[in-house]
Design an enzyme around this catalytic site. Structure first.
Site, PDB file in Angstrom:
ATOM      1  N   HIS A 179     -36.572 -47.019 -59.698  1.00 26.46           N
ATOM      2  CA  HIS A 179     -37.339 -46.763 -58.483  1.00 26.46           C
ATOM      3  C   HIS A 179     -37.534 -48.048 -57.679  1.00 26.46           C
ATOM      4  O   HIS A 179     -37.592 -48.008 -56.448  1.00 26.46           O
ATOM      5  CB  HIS A 179     -38.698 -46.165 -58.842  1.00 26.46           C
ATOM      6  CG  HIS A 179     -38.610 -44.846 -59.549  1.00 26.46           C
ATOM      7  ND1 HIS A 179     -38.984 -43.656 -58.959  1.00 26.46           N
ATOM      8  CD2 HIS A 179     -38.181 -44.512 -60.795  1.00 26.46           C
ATOM      9  CE1 HIS A 179     -38.801 -42.656 -59.804  1.00 26.46           C
ATOM     10  NE2 HIS A 179     -38.315 -43.156 -60.934  1.00 26.46           N
ATOM     11  N   ASP A 210     -42.867 -44.303 -52.832  1.00 24.51           N
ATOM     12  CA  ASP A 210     -42.176 -43.444 -53.783  1.00 24.51           C
ATOM     13  C   ASP A 210     -42.988 -42.167 -53.965  1.00 24.51           C
ATOM     14  O   ASP A 210     -44.224 -42.179 -53.973  1.00 24.51           O
ATOM     15  CB  ASP A 210     -42.043 -44.192 -55.115  1.00 24.51           C
ATOM     16  CG  ASP A 210     -41.128 -43.489 -56.103  1.00 24.51           C
ATOM     17  OD1 ASP A 210     -41.447 -42.354 -56.513  1.00 24.51           O
ATOM     18  OD2 ASP A 210     -40.117 -44.089 -56.491  1.00 24.51           O
TER      19      ASP A 210
END
Length: 469
Positions: free
Chosen positions: A33, A135
């Site tokens: 991520h 995110d």
């Protein structure tokens, strides 16, 4: 073709205007991520936005250390900000009952909510507008942003659009056209791919999702156009496909200090399979033994990143491994010139971009998938957990640029050396493998054009125009 690594300066966007808009990037704190959002920071910085990348001291250090394909010093408007989590006792936002359900790592992320709010309050007093791109897995900790008058939030998806669509369908129950509906209907349920703590954590993120009006994806229409369009229909809001965010051509930039390149330079074109299962998986000793034998028996050259999974929330710059390889294995491999075993982190993007690499045995995390597609390398799929089984379907059945090593239906069984040997030979040494390679090279070429002046470039310009308008 010009090198996409040499990012153009976007003269069509007024520099004075962009310098008055701060971009705040909030990644989920795991390597798969961190990578795409760090690459997004690079891209936004090229528009002359001041970009602030938020994380803990250890996650920011890890992100910078493992950077592939570009140099942070080339982007002076990028800034790293180290967040200091609250102590559990001083945080009233996280109920004790929830902490017990989700465990210490997820709890440590939730304790970043107040530090993030405080940072946004401070930065919003300095800039005319503050744009938060977070995110999806950080939705809960950024939810206070919408209470600050000149702050707005945008959700970034680190999963494939195909997987995002499948999740959206499970929530909305809206029908899909054929054959997409049939493909998605056959996907494994979340309960079979996520552990209970992760499911509870993701449930919490979904409760905070109404703060977004649009979504951003590390993909492009050349790869997932039909799924992007269907996702817009499902969610009734704009979905920007702005990827791949990683550099799509390495050029002269690579980590020359890594010993693997001296070995790779001696190998023939498309002769090497790269083996890596990401930063969140440690194979059992028994499985490592089978994998070692399978690679050796295949007779194909290989680079194998054999390392422990990252410690969640820890300092993972160096994470070596001691494991029970077959007796004398490493010496045999070295003497035969058959393989290169790396027991610490390796520069994956540069390895995939090397001309001798002709296949990638991967866990099929989306970051690895999109990097492999960008570099024109077919995949031998070995899904482990989370979105990986769904990405495997996209790679093998939809795009048809890979074959399956680990069958998800038989995930509790040991993957035998014979199965591994056959999968490697199929990918590297067979007509079917060569056809996969030709298909992925065609997709890679389309992706590179998309990043240069095609759909991804236009999508990115469109998003920048949106946030500056």
């Amino acid at each position: 073709m010009a090198n996409p690594f040499d990012l153009k300066k976007h003269d069509q966007i007024n520099n004075e205007e962009t310098s008055q808009i701060a971009i705040v990037i909030v990644p989920y704190l795991e390597q798969g991520h961190l990578n795409p959002l760090l690459n997004l920071s690079r891209l936004l910085s090229s528009y002359n936005f001041p970009v602030f990348f938020l994380g803990t001291n250890t996650s920011n250090r890890q992100a910078k250390f493992r950077l592939c394909g570009w140099d942070i010093l080339d982007f002076p408007t990028m800034h790293f900000h180290d967040l200091v989590p609250q102590s559990p006792g001083s945080c009233s936002n996280v109920p004790t009952s929830l902490m017990e359900k989700i465990g210490s790592f997820f709890t440590s992320i939730l304790l970043l909510r107040n530090p993030i709010r405080e940072f946004l309050q401070e930065i919003s007093s300095t800039y005319r507008r503050t744009v938060v791109i977070n995110d999806l897995g950080m939705s809960w900790v950024v939810q206070d942003a919408i209470s600050i008058p000149n702050v707005e939030c945008y959700c970034f998806h680190t999963i494939s659009a195909f997987t995002a669509l499948s999740f959206a369908c499970e929530t909305t129950k809206k029908p899909l056209p054929s054959p997409v509906a049939e493909i998605i209907a056959e996907l494994p349920p979340r309960e079979n791919t996520f552990d209970s703590e992760t499911i509870e954590y993701l449930k919490l993120q979904r409760e905070s999702r109404d703060i977004y009006s649009v979504g951003l994806h590390n993909s492009c229409k050349e790869i997932e156009g039909v799924f992007i369009d269907l996702l817009e229909e499902q969610r009734k809001n704009k979905q920007w496909a702005i990827g791949p965010l990683n550099p799509v051509e390495i050029g002269s930039f690579r980590k020359e200090s890594h010993a693997c390149f001296a070995w790779l330079d001696k190998q023939e074109l498309n002769s090497v399979i790269y083996v890596s299962f990401g930063s969140t998986t440690t194979l059992s000793n028994e499985q490592i033994n089978e994998l070692a034998l399978g690679l050796e028996q295949s007779g194909q050259k290989f680079i194998w990143v054999l390392r422990q999974a990252d410690k969640k929330g820890g300092d993972n710059v160096e994470r070596g491994i001691n494991c029970a390889l077959p007796e004398g294995y490493e010496q045999r491999i070295k003497e035969k010139g058959l393989g290169f075993i790396e027991k610490n982190w390796a520069p994956q993007l540069e390895i995939l971009g090397h001309v001798s690499v002709g296949g990638f045995m991967s866990h099929c995390g989306w970051n690895s998938c999109i990097e492999s597609i960008s570099m024109g390398v077919p995949i031998a799929a070995w899904p482990i957990h989370s979105d990986q089984p769904r990405n495997t379907v996209l790679i093998t059945k939809v795009l048809k640029i890979g074959n399956i090593v680990r069958d998800w239906e038989n995930r509790d069984e040991l993957v035998s050396a014979v199965r591994i040997e056959n999968a490697v030979r199929k990918l590297i040494g067979s007509t079917e493998g060569e056809e996969m390679r030709q298909r992925v090279v065609e997709v890679s070429d389309a992706v590179k054009k998309s990043v240069m002046n095609g759909s991804s470039c236009k999508e990115m310009d469109s998003f920048v125009a949106y946030i500056t308008g």
